[in-house]
Design a protein around this motif. Structure first.
Motif, PDB file in Angstrom:
ATOM      1  N   TYR A  50     -69.911  70.474  91.770  1.00  0.00           N
ATOM      2  CA  TYR A  50     -70.775  70.018  92.854  1.00  0.00           C
ATOM      3  C   TYR A  50     -69.975  69.272  93.920  1.00  0.00           C
ATOM      4  O   TYR A  50     -70.275  69.376  95.123  1.00  0.00           O
ATOM      5  CB  TYR A  50     -71.887  69.124  92.303  1.00  0.00           C
ATOM      6  CG  TYR A  50     -72.935  69.879  91.505  1.00  0.00           C
ATOM      7  CD1 TYR A  50     -73.415  71.108  91.959  1.00  0.00           C
ATOM      8  CD2 TYR A  50     -73.450  69.378  90.315  1.00  0.00           C
ATOM      9  CE1 TYR A  50     -74.365  71.810  91.239  1.00  0.00           C
ATOM     10  CE2 TYR A  50     -74.402  70.074  89.592  1.00  0.00           C
ATOM     11  CZ  TYR A  50     -74.854  71.295  90.061  1.00  0.00           C
ATOM     12  OH  TYR A  50     -75.786  71.992  89.355  1.00  0.00           O
ATOM     13  N   ALA A  51     -68.959  68.527  93.487  1.00  0.00           N
ATOM     14  CA  ALA A  51     -68.105  67.838  94.459  1.00  0.00           C
ATOM     15  C   ALA A  51     -67.339  68.841  95.305  1.00  0.00           C
ATOM     16  O   ALA A  51     -67.188  68.671  96.524  1.00  0.00           O
ATOM     17  CB  ALA A  51     -67.140  66.902  93.729  1.00  0.00           C
ATOM     18  N   PHE A  52     -66.855  69.909  94.655  1.00  0.00           N
ATOM     19  CA  PHE A  52     -66.182  70.967  95.412  1.00  0.00           C
ATOM     20  C   PHE A  52     -67.143  71.616  96.408  1.00  0.00           C
ATOM     21  O   PHE A  52     -66.773  71.890  97.561  1.00  0.00           O
ATOM     22  CB  PHE A  52     -65.632  72.014  94.450  1.00  0.00           C
ATOM     23  CG  PHE A  52     -65.281  73.320  95.102  1.00  0.00           C
ATOM     24  CD1 PHE A  52     -64.144  73.443  95.889  1.00  0.00           C
ATOM     25  CD2 PHE A  52     -66.104  74.438  94.950  1.00  0.00           C
ATOM     26  CE1 PHE A  52     -63.836  74.646  96.508  1.00  0.00           C
ATOM     27  CE2 PHE A  52     -65.801  75.638  95.557  1.00  0.00           C
ATOM     28  CZ  PHE A  52     -64.654  75.739  96.346  1.00  0.00           C
TER      29      PHE A  52
ATOM     30  N   ASP B  81     -69.607  70.283  97.902  1.00  0.00           N
ATOM     31  CA  ASP B  81     -69.853  69.377  99.035  1.00  0.00           C
ATOM     32  C   ASP B  81     -68.724  69.398 100.055  1.00  0.00           C
ATOM     33  O   ASP B  81     -68.929  69.012 101.215  1.00  0.00           O
ATOM     34  CB  ASP B  81     -70.048  67.951  98.517  1.00  0.00           C
ATOM     35  CG  ASP B  81     -71.375  67.789  97.776  1.00  0.00           C
ATOM     36  OD1 ASP B  81     -72.294  68.604  98.029  1.00  0.00           O
ATOM     37  OD2 ASP B  81     -71.477  66.878  96.931  1.00  0.00           O
ATOM     38  N   THR B  82     -67.526  69.828  99.630  1.00  0.00           N
ATOM     39  CA  THR B  82     -66.400  69.876 100.569  1.00  0.00           C
ATOM     40  C   THR B  82     -66.414  71.123 101.446  1.00  0.00           C
ATOM     41  O   THR B  82     -65.648  71.209 102.410  1.00  0.00           O
ATOM     42  CB  THR B  82     -65.061  69.848  99.802  1.00  0.00           C
ATOM     43  OG1 THR B  82     -64.939  71.034  98.993  1.00  0.00           O
ATOM     44  CG2 THR B  82     -64.980  68.612  98.911  1.00  0.00           C
ATOM     45  N   LEU B  83     -67.247  72.108 101.114  1.00  0.00           N
ATOM     46  CA  LEU B  83     -67.288  73.337 101.898  1.00  0.00           C
ATOM     47  C   LEU B  83     -67.927  73.066 103.255  1.00  0.00           C
ATOM     48  O   LEU B  83     -68.796  72.202 103.380  1.00  0.00           O
ATOM     49  CB  LEU B  83     -68.081  74.415 101.146  1.00  0.00           C
ATOM     50  CG  LEU B  83     -67.491  74.875  99.805  1.00  0.00           C
ATOM     51  CD1 LEU B  83     -68.433  75.852  99.120  1.00  0.00           C
ATOM     52  CD2 LEU B  83     -66.116  75.527 100.011  1.00  0.00           C
ATOM     53  N   PRO B  84     -67.515  73.833 104.271  1.00  0.00           N
ATOM     54  CA  PRO B  84     -68.100  73.639 105.605  1.00  0.00           C
ATOM     55  C   PRO B  84     -69.586  73.986 105.614  1.00  0.00           C
ATOM     56  O   PRO B  84     -70.020  74.941 104.946  1.00  0.00           O
ATOM     57  CB  PRO B  84     -67.295  74.596 106.486  1.00  0.00           C
ATOM     58  CG  PRO B  84     -66.707  75.592 105.557  1.00  0.00           C
ATOM     59  CD  PRO B  84     -66.460  74.873 104.261  1.00  0.00           C
ATOM     60  N   ASP B  85     -70.330  73.234 106.364  1.00  0.00           N
ATOM     61  CA  ASP B  85     -71.788  73.399 106.414  1.00  0.00           C
ATOM     62  C   ASP B  85     -72.135  74.540 107.368  1.00  0.00           C
ATOM     63  O   ASP B  85     -72.685  74.334 108.452  1.00  0.00           O
ATOM     64  CB  ASP B  85     -72.433  72.093 106.869  1.00  0.00           C
ATOM     65  CG  ASP B  85     -73.949  72.114 106.636  1.00  0.00           C
ATOM     66  OD1 ASP B  85     -74.405  72.966 105.848  1.00  0.00           O
ATOM     67  OD2 ASP B  85     -74.645  71.292 107.253  1.00  0.00           O
TER      68      ASP B  85
ATOM     69  N   PRO C 292     -72.499  75.131 101.176  1.00  0.00           N
ATOM     70  CA  PRO C 292     -72.596  74.151 100.079  1.00  0.00           C
ATOM     71  C   PRO C 292     -73.815  74.390  99.181  1.00  0.00           C
ATOM     72  O   PRO C 292     -73.726  74.268  97.954  1.00  0.00           O
ATOM     73  CB  PRO C 292     -72.703  72.808 100.813  1.00  0.00           C
ATOM     74  CG  PRO C 292     -72.039  73.045 102.127  1.00  0.00           C
ATOM     75  CD  PRO C 292     -72.388  74.454 102.486  1.00  0.00           C
TER      76      PRO C 292
ATOM     77  N   GLN D 266     -73.637  75.215  95.178  1.00  0.00           N
ATOM     78  CA  GLN D 266     -74.302  74.353  94.205  1.00  0.00           C
ATOM     79  C   GLN D 266     -75.237  75.142  93.300  1.00  0.00           C
ATOM     80  O   GLN D 266     -75.263  74.947  92.076  1.00  0.00           O
ATOM     81  CB  GLN D 266     -75.068  73.247  94.933  1.00  0.00           C
ATOM     82  CG  GLN D 266     -74.180  72.199  95.592  1.00  0.00           C
ATOM     83  CD  GLN D 266     -74.970  71.230  96.453  1.00  0.00           C
ATOM     84  OE1 GLN D 266     -76.189  71.348  96.576  1.00  0.00           O
ATOM     85  NE2 GLN D 266     -74.281  70.272  97.066  1.00  0.00           N
TER      86      GLN D 266
END
Length: 427
Positions: A226-228, A230-234, A247, A251
């Motif tokens: 989940y942390a990974f 969150d790092t993806l571009p929105d 993201p 998830q």
């Protein structure tokens, strides 16, 4: 285009074999289904007044159904073209046991355990227990203490499995390799111990999985994913994922992978392959003849020496009943990727078609009073299973026939009329 031709050829052979073998396939399916339904109803009738008898009635019913499926496949041996065409000819790559005509009893002794194991591992035991739970709810209400079966009784099922295994070993030793219907108690004990043991293993495995997913390393891996994400571009996605962002998709993919992708892969890829391997075992795809297997001599034939008695006893079922299923998978590889793809697609279509037929039969009738709905549910389940399982059996048989042809380089695309002539001349 070649893949499409492969699909149409296999579909045509499946339908032709289904038509020719339909009386035998249908008969054995009905016998097995009748035994299963009787076992379920008897289990409900006994209820909690005698948990041992109600459990045994349920297990015997399920064992009878699996035996019926096995005999469906065994009864259609005369419809297999390749073994008949190869009889007495060069047949490199095909075990000689394919050309033996084992009796139904011998085939049941060798294959019933693996059939029940596959039936259990792929969750079909859970489906049947769910059906029994549903029947208990209808008969006794929501009071689980009044039910005839429950996962809380698993120590009882473990004891049943242990006693059945011990009795089966003793009776098998007493009867030896003599063939005949007096082996029926051995078959019944075989089915009871395998089914009951996998019932317990399924329950304990589910509990173990629940325990595993609460451990720190699993929770840490999930949090890391989940942390990974969150790092993806929105970035907003398009096409089939319109309305999602990268993201969000990442998830959701964690739960989808474990709850949908892996079970779906197991049902659409591995299960049809294992059923085809089981069909091969039923029709003799073994490294040793049935008489050798039942007398316990294969290891001596290969190595020139016998195993220690304790090792032979401990590995008897594994070596003689379950490993042949794995070795039969090489038959599938011989037919090539196009055949494999066509087979998997057709198996999936038939399985999904059975579910759709059940749904369509429910929609045609609509809502019914509760008593009529329960009765019609049994009729609907029977009709959809009857059509679906007989067609699937025909597919497994046709695919096995094709695998033999590919292994030995027989001209499988020979006109079907010529193949029927060969089969008629050999019958």
């Amino acid at each position: 285009m070649r893949t499409v031709r492969e699909f149409t050829l296999l579909a045509g052979e499946t339908l032709a074999l289904w038509v020719r073998a339909f009386p035998r396939l249908g008969f054995w399916f009905c016998v097995g289904y009748l035994i299963r339904t009787a076992g379920l109803l008897i289990s409900l009738a006994i209820g909690p007044s005698n948990l041992l008898l109600s459990t045994l009635a349920f297990i015997v019913g399920e064992v009878g159904f699996i035996a019926g499926l096995l005999l469906m496949l065994h009864s259609a041996r005369g419809e297999l073209w390749s073994p008949q065409r190869l009889a007495g000819a060069e047949r490199a790559g095909v075990p000689a046991t394919v050309f033996d005509r084992d009796s139904a009893t011998t085939t049941l002794l060798l294959a019933l355990g693996p059939f029940l194991a596959v039936y259990s591992v792929w969750g079909m035991v859970e489906d049947r227990v769910a059906a029994l739970f549903h029947g208990n709810v209808q008969a006794f209400g929501l009071d689980a203490a009044a039910w005839s079966v429950s996962f809380s009784y698993w120590p009882l099922y473990a004891a049943i499995a242990g006693v059945a295994l011990a009795l089966r070993l003793l009776l098998s030793k007493a009867l030896g390799q003599r063939d005949g219907w007096w082996q029926a108690p051995v078959l019944l004990l075989e089915g009871i111990w395998v089914f009951a043991s996998f019932f317990v293993l399924t329950h304990l495995g589910r509990q173990g999985l629940e325990w595993l997913t609460t451990r720190a390393f699993w929770v840490g891996a999930e949090n890391a994913w989940y942390a990974f994400a969150d790092t993806l571009p929105d970035i907003a996605l398009i096409g089939p994922f319109a309305g999602w962002t990268m993201p969000q998709l990442a998830q959701e993919s964690w739960g989808w992978f474990w709850s949908t992708f892996l079970p779906g892969l197991s049902m659409t890829l591995f299960l049809p392959l294992v059923w085809l391997a089981l069909t091969a075992v039923v029709h003799g795809w073994r490294e040793f003849r049935a008489a050798d297997v039942l007398s316990g001599t294969p290891a001596a034939r290969v190595t020139g020496r016998t195993l220690p008695r304790w090792a032979e006893w401990a590995t008897d079922d594994l070596r003689h009943k379950y490993l042949p299923v794995i070795s039969a998978l090489r038959l599938i590889l011989a037919a090539g990727p196009r055949f494999l793809g066509a087979y998997l697609v057709l198996a999936t279509l038939l399985r999904v078609g059975q579910e759709w037929l059940n749904w369509a039969l429910a929609m045609v009738v609509g809502e019914l009073p509760i008593n009529q709905a329960v009765a019609y549910g049994y009729v609907r389940d029977f009709l959809s299973a009857f059509l679906g399982m007989t067609l699937l059996a025909a597919l497994y048989l046709a695919a096995f026939d094709r695998g033999i042809a590919e292994t030995t380089k027989l001209p499988w695309r020979e006109p079907r009329r010529a193949r029927r002539a060969v089969s008629a001349g050999s019958a």
